[in-house]
Scaffold this motif. Structure first.
Motif, PDB file in Angstrom:
ATOM      1  N   PRO A 139     -37.220  66.580   7.727  1.00 37.02           N
ATOM      2  CA  PRO A 139     -37.000  66.433   8.905  1.00 37.02           C
ATOM      3  C   PRO A 139     -35.307  65.350   8.859  1.00 37.02           C
ATOM      4  N   TYR A 140     -35.067  65.227   7.430  1.00 39.51           N
ATOM      5  CA  TYR A 140     -33.681  64.706   7.442  1.00 39.51           C
ATOM      6  C   TYR A 140     -32.695  65.115   7.766  1.00 39.51           C
ATOM      7  N   VAL A 141     -32.987  66.708   7.491  1.00 35.73           N
ATOM      8  CA  VAL A 141     -31.400  67.585   7.399  1.00 35.73           C
ATOM      9  C   VAL A 141     -31.247  67.327   8.918  1.00 35.73           C
ATOM     10  N   THR A 142     -32.261  66.962   9.688  1.00 34.32           N
ATOM     11  CA  THR A 142     -31.519  67.444  11.033  1.00 34.32           C
ATOM     12  C   THR A 142     -30.968  66.071  11.103  1.00 34.32           C
ATOM     13  N   GLN A 143     -30.709  65.327  11.000  1.00 29.37           N
ATOM     14  CA  GLN A 143     -30.189  64.139  11.474  1.00 29.37           C
ATOM     15  C   GLN A 143     -28.711  63.832  10.693  1.00 29.37           C
ATOM     16  N   GLY A 144     -28.921  64.835   9.539  1.00 25.09           N
ATOM     17  CA  GLY A 144     -27.389  64.658   9.102  1.00 25.09           C
ATOM     18  C   GLY A 144     -27.697  64.449   7.205  1.00 25.09           C
ATOM     19  N   MET A 183     -35.454  76.431   2.037  1.00 26.25           N
ATOM     20  CA  MET A 183     -34.458  75.608   2.112  1.00 26.25           C
ATOM     21  C   MET A 183     -34.368  75.680   3.998  1.00 26.25           C
ATOM     22  N   SER A 184     -33.778  73.870   3.433  1.00 24.76           N
ATOM     23  CA  SER A 184     -33.071  73.422   5.386  1.00 24.76           C
ATOM     24  C   SER A 184     -31.594  73.367   4.803  1.00 24.76           C
ATOM     25  N   ILE A 185     -30.545  73.791   5.445  1.00 21.79           N
ATOM     26  CA  ILE A 185     -29.248  73.209   5.124  1.00 21.79           C
ATOM     27  C   ILE A 185     -28.554  72.369   6.785  1.00 21.79           C
ATOM     28  N   ASN A 186     -27.544  71.835   7.029  1.00 22.08           N
ATOM     29  CA  ASN A 186     -27.306  71.285   7.943  1.00 22.08           C
ATOM     30  C   ASN A 186     -26.098  71.885   7.327  1.00 22.08           C
ATOM     31  N   LEU A 187     -25.905  72.981   8.026  1.00 22.21           N
ATOM     32  CA  LEU A 187     -24.018  72.888   8.154  1.00 22.21           C
ATOM     33  C   LEU A 187     -23.366  72.143   8.518  1.00 22.21           C
TER      34      LEU A 187
END
Length: 191
Positions: free
Chosen positions: A147-152, A166-170
């Motif tokens: 969930p830190y990915v959605t925060q930056g 994987m999740s990437i904050n583009l």
């Protein structure tokens, strides 16, 4: 329930409910060996990665001071990264650091030529500051807690249906000058 006991229970409940978010358990969202494997495999796909690497790949494990879960995550990720040992032909150098301020994080990354900042559990309240500190740095940030990915944080790993994802904050990847090709972006959940 008597009035004094009820007041105590309600007061205790209120204290727990109002406690800072980062005091609650934030377990890593994927096994550390899986996270380490994905990080070491994805790094070379950053189009500017080899220009940023010196003799070794420098990874800092950023933990929260005084937080046992955060320290444990750093220890387990260190072991997982050292078990892998290399990113292609370059050896991995793993450093540990406790987060204090954005300025100190920026200085650490610059002075030690850090390539990856791994954000351990317990730092939810610091993600915005970490995000700002790494803007323009060319450093890949990786979240132990997806969930830190959605925060930056740029990259996170979790497990869905028994498989790593994987999740990437583009937007943050671009802000940090991390440039993955579409072949990698197709494999990830994009924020």
């Amino acid at each position: 329930m008597t009035l004094p006991r009820r007041a105590f229970v309600l007061g205790l409940f209120a204290a727990v409910a109002s406690a800072p978010g980062d005091t609650l358990a934030e377990p890593a969202t994927a096994p550390f060996a899986v996270q380490a494997e994905i990080v070491t495999r994805i790094l070379p796909y950053d189009r500017g990665f080899w220009d940023k690497v010196t003799g070794h790949v420098s990874i800092v494990l950023l933990s929260k001071a005084g937080d046992a879960e955060s320290a444990s995550a750093a220890h387990q990720m260190r072991k997982a990264l050292l078990d892998i040992g290399k990113v292609r032909e370059r050896p991995i150098l793993v450093l540990g650091a406790e987060y204090s301020t954005p300025l100190e994080l920026t200085a650490l990354c610059r002075e030690r030529a850090i390539n990856v900042v791994y954000v351990c559990p317990g730092l939810a309240r610091e993600v915005a500051a970490i995000r700002g500190a790494l803007a323009g740095s060319g450093v890949l940030s990786v979240a132990a807690v997806e969930p830190y990915v959605t925060q930056g944080i740029v990259l996170g790993v979790d497990v869905a249906n028994g498989k790593p994802r994987m999740s990437i904050n583009l937007a943050q990847a671009r802000a940090q000058r991390v440039d993955f090709p579409s072949s990698i972006l197709k494999l990830a959940r994009i924020y």
